[in-house]
Enzyme design. Structure first.
Site, mmCIF file in Angstrom:
data_model
loop_
_atom_site.group_PDB
_atom_site.id
_atom_site.type_symbol
_atom_site.label_atom_id
_atom_site.label_comp_id
_atom_site.label_asym_id
_atom_site.label_seq_id
_atom_site.Cartn_x
_atom_site.Cartn_y
_atom_site.Cartn_z
ATOM 1 N N THR A 1 0.805 -1.300 0.013
ATOM 2 C CA THR A 1 -0.009 0.066 0.000
ATOM 3 C C THR A 1 0.902 1.273 -0.060
ATOM 4 O OG1 THR A 1 -0.090 0.392 2.511
ATOM 5 C CG2 THR A 1 -1.710 -1.221 1.325
ATOM 6 N N GLY A 2 0.228 2.211 -0.484
ATOM 7 C CA GLY A 2 1.258 3.533 -0.539
ATOM 8 C C GLY A 2 2.373 3.248 -2.012
ATOM 9 N N GLY B 1 2.291 4.033 -4.776
ATOM 10 C CA GLY B 1 2.603 4.970 -5.732
ATOM 11 C C GLY B 1 3.721 6.140 -5.618
ATOM 12 N N ASP C 1 -2.635 2.053 -4.090
ATOM 13 C CA ASP C 1 -2.593 3.414 -3.630
ATOM 14 C C ASP C 1 -3.744 4.284 -4.005
ATOM 15 O OD1 ASP C 1 0.026 5.481 -3.325
ATOM 16 O OD2 ASP C 1 -1.581 6.531 -3.779
ATOM 17 N N ASP D 1 -8.367 2.899 -0.682
ATOM 18 C CA ASP D 1 -8.441 3.956 0.182
ATOM 19 C C ASP D 1 -8.356 3.079 1.546
ATOM 20 O OD1 ASP D 1 -8.757 5.572 2.355
ATOM 21 O OD2 ASP D 1 -10.808 6.393 1.699
ATOM 22 N N SER E 1 7.285 4.993 12.080
ATOM 23 C CA SER E 1 8.149 6.204 11.996
ATOM 24 C C SER E 1 9.097 6.346 13.347
ATOM 25 C CB SER E 1 7.508 7.348 11.675
ATOM 26 O OG SER E 1 8.315 8.548 11.966
ATOM 27 N N TYR F 1 0.267 12.590 13.876
ATOM 28 C CA TYR F 1 1.360 11.622 13.100
ATOM 29 C C TYR F 1 2.085 10.777 14.031
ATOM 30 C CZ TYR F 1 4.547 10.114 9.711
ATOM 31 O OH TYR F 1 5.579 9.540 8.735
ATOM 32 N N ALA G 1 1.288 10.137 17.402
ATOM 33 C CA ALA G 1 0.146 9.196 17.684
ATOM 34 C C ALA G 1 -0.144 7.937 16.861
ATOM 35 C CB ALA G 1 -0.982 9.879 18.402
ATOM 36 N N ILE H 1 13.637 10.598 5.492
ATOM 37 C CA ILE H 1 13.866 10.006 4.252
ATOM 38 C C ILE H 1 13.613 10.942 3.020
ATOM 39 C CG2 ILE H 1 13.414 7.939 2.726
ATOM 40 C CD1 ILE H 1 14.600 7.296 5.555
HETATM 41 P P1 NAI Z 1 4.598 9.682 0.201
HETATM 42 O O1 NAI Z 1 3.700 10.956 0.243
HETATM 43 O O2 NAI Z 1 5.681 9.842 -0.903
HETATM 44 O O3 NAI Z 1 3.828 8.351 -0.056
HETATM 45 C C1 NAI Z 1 2.494 8.211 0.630
HETATM 46 C C2 NAI Z 1 1.486 7.421 -0.450
HETATM 47 O O4 NAI Z 1 0.386 6.634 0.195
HETATM 48 C C3 NAI Z 1 1.186 8.182 -1.683
HETATM 49 O O5 NAI Z 1 1.396 7.407 -2.747
HETATM 50 C C4 NAI Z 1 -0.422 8.544 -1.215
HETATM 51 O O6 NAI Z 1 -1.055 8.494 -2.431
HETATM 52 C C5 NAI Z 1 -0.746 7.111 -0.276
HETATM 53 N N1 NAI Z 1 -1.834 7.318 0.225
HETATM 54 C C6 NAI Z 1 -2.214 8.403 1.151
HETATM 55 N N2 NAI Z 1 -3.264 8.290 1.619
HETATM 56 C C7 NAI Z 1 -3.784 6.971 1.126
HETATM 57 C C8 NAI Z 1 -5.003 6.166 1.350
HETATM 58 N N3 NAI Z 1 -5.975 6.470 2.327
HETATM 59 N N4 NAI Z 1 -4.983 4.947 0.916
HETATM 60 C C9 NAI Z 1 -3.912 4.431 -0.019
HETATM 61 N N5 NAI Z 1 -3.024 5.230 -0.206
HETATM 62 C C10 NAI Z 1 -2.673 6.459 0.353
HETATM 63 O O7 NAI Z 1 5.246 9.384 1.448
HETATM 64 P P2 NAI Z 1 6.486 8.564 1.811
HETATM 65 O O8 NAI Z 1 7.498 9.276 2.477
HETATM 66 O O9 NAI Z 1 6.795 7.479 0.853
HETATM 67 O O10 NAI Z 1 5.866 7.639 3.201
HETATM 68 C C11 NAI Z 1 5.464 6.281 2.994
HETATM 69 C C12 NAI Z 1 5.441 5.668 4.372
HETATM 70 O O11 NAI Z 1 6.732 6.041 5.246
HETATM 71 C C13 NAI Z 1 4.204 6.538 5.295
HETATM 72 O O12 NAI Z 1 3.436 5.692 6.215
HETATM 73 C C14 NAI Z 1 5.014 7.549 6.047
HETATM 74 O O13 NAI Z 1 4.496 7.910 7.241
HETATM 75 C C15 NAI Z 1 6.187 6.838 6.521
HETATM 76 N N6 NAI Z 1 7.482 7.620 6.940
HETATM 77 C C16 NAI Z 1 7.915 8.378 5.889
HETATM 78 C C17 NAI Z 1 9.311 8.961 6.388
HETATM 79 C C18 NAI Z 1 9.721 10.030 5.371
HETATM 80 O O14 NAI Z 1 10.912 10.762 6.020
HETATM 81 N N7 NAI Z 1 9.493 10.239 4.255
HETATM 82 C C19 NAI Z 1 9.690 8.867 7.767
HETATM 83 C C20 NAI Z 1 9.119 8.070 8.501
HETATM 84 C C21 NAI Z 1 7.770 7.314 8.019
#
Ligand code: NAI
Length: 250
Positions: free
Chosen positions: A13-14, A16, A38, A63, A145, A158, A160, A191
């Site tokens: 998941t995620g 994308g 995604d 979703d 995280s 976040y 929490a 990241i």
């Molecule tokens: P990102 O914003 O690049 O990717 C997140 C993805 O989740 C996006 O493609 C978005 O469309 C999708 N998404 C959002 N809501 C959704 C939903 N309701 N259903 C399905 N998909 C949904 O963010 P990133 O950085 O790749 O984050 C990925 C994971 O890593 C997240 O859980 C984030 O909290 C976690 N994380 C990221 C950090 C960072 O520094 N980038 C640090 C620690 C954790």
């Protein structure tokens, strides 16, 4: 196709963007078939274009905060690949940063619904699918995280949600072991992804200074940890919260 995960099917998941996209790429490189899900279907499709062409892959819209959407996803994946997934990586996540005294209810609810409830729903639906299919090996990797351990100014919602993911992971590890499912989580530090692009440069500078390895992490470095936890290289590891932070807040 040879590889650490040859013959296995992974649901991400995620998938994308950012970390989820890098996870899809790393899993496919190791020979896993990949279902990239995604809320942004277009971006999930773009991920699929980047994957190893020797494995079966498909993009899905989901979703994660909706049980109906998650259950439909699991049903579609099983149908399309003719098998239940044996790997799930939960990387869908959002931020809605605000100071606690200014936090509106919607910003709190939205973040909890996607990051924590969404992870619960996918863990549950995946667990049911694996139990029903009586798979012999399965692994869930939840993306928490480092701020789920430490808290972070402006991120009460976040932090929490990410603390919640750690508790959820450990409980699921206990409950799902009898179905041969290991459940672990990864705690990334900061990241380089679209999620952190909006963090002010000054704040990022401080974070880098506090990070012993003196840099931000790359999505590929989180993906490598996910491959390890998804594979049998971690066959005796369950319930762990693995910090991949460059040493930040150890
Ligand atoms: P990102 O914003 O690049 O990717 C997140 C993805 O989740 C996006 O493609 C978005 O469309 C999708 N998404 C959002 N809501 C959704 C939903 N309701 N259903 C399905 N998909 C949904 O963010 P990133 O950085 O790749 O984050 C990925 C994971 O890593 C997240 O859980 C984030 O909290 C976690 N994380 C990221 C950090 C960072 O520094 N980038 C640090 C620690 C954790």
């Amino acid at each position: 196709m040879a590889g650490l995960l040859a013959g296995r099917l992974a649901l991400v998941t995620g998938g994308g963007s950012g970390i989820g996209r890098a996870v899809c790429q790393a899993l496919a490189k190791e020979g896993a078939a990949v279902a990239a899900a995604d809320i942004n279907r277009q971006q999930a499709e773009e991920t699929i274009q980047l994957l190893n062409k020797d494995v079966q892959t498909k993009a899905y819209e989901v979703d994660v905060s909706s049980s109906a959407s998650v259950n439909t996803l699991l049903g579609n994946v099983k149908q399309d690949f003719s098998v239940a997934p044996c790997i799930a990586v939960n990387a869908a996540g959002i931020t809605r940063d605000k100071f606690l005294l200014k936090m509106d209810e919607k910003s709190f609810d939205d973040v909890i619904n996607v990051n924590l409830k969404g992870t619960y729903l996918v863990n549950q639906a995946f667990g049911r699918a694996v139990a029903e299919a009586k798979l012999e090996l399965a692994s869930i990797v939840n993306i928490s995280s480092i701020v789920g351990k430490t808290g972070n100014i402006g991120q009460a919602n976040y932090a929490a949600s990410k603390s919640g993911v750690i508790g959820l992971t450990k409980t699921a590890a206990m409950e799902l072991a009898k179905f041969n499912i290991r459940v672990n989580c990864v705690l990334p530090g900061f990241i380089q992804t679209p999620m952190t692009e909006t963090v002010p440069e000054k704040v990022m500078g401080v974070v880098v200074m506090l990070t012993p390895l003196m840099r931000m992490g790359k999505p590929e470095e989180i993906a490598d940890a996910c491959v390890f936890l998804a594979s049998e290289k971690s066959s005796f590891i369950t319930g762990v919260a693995l910090e991949v932070t460059g040493g930040l807040n150890m």
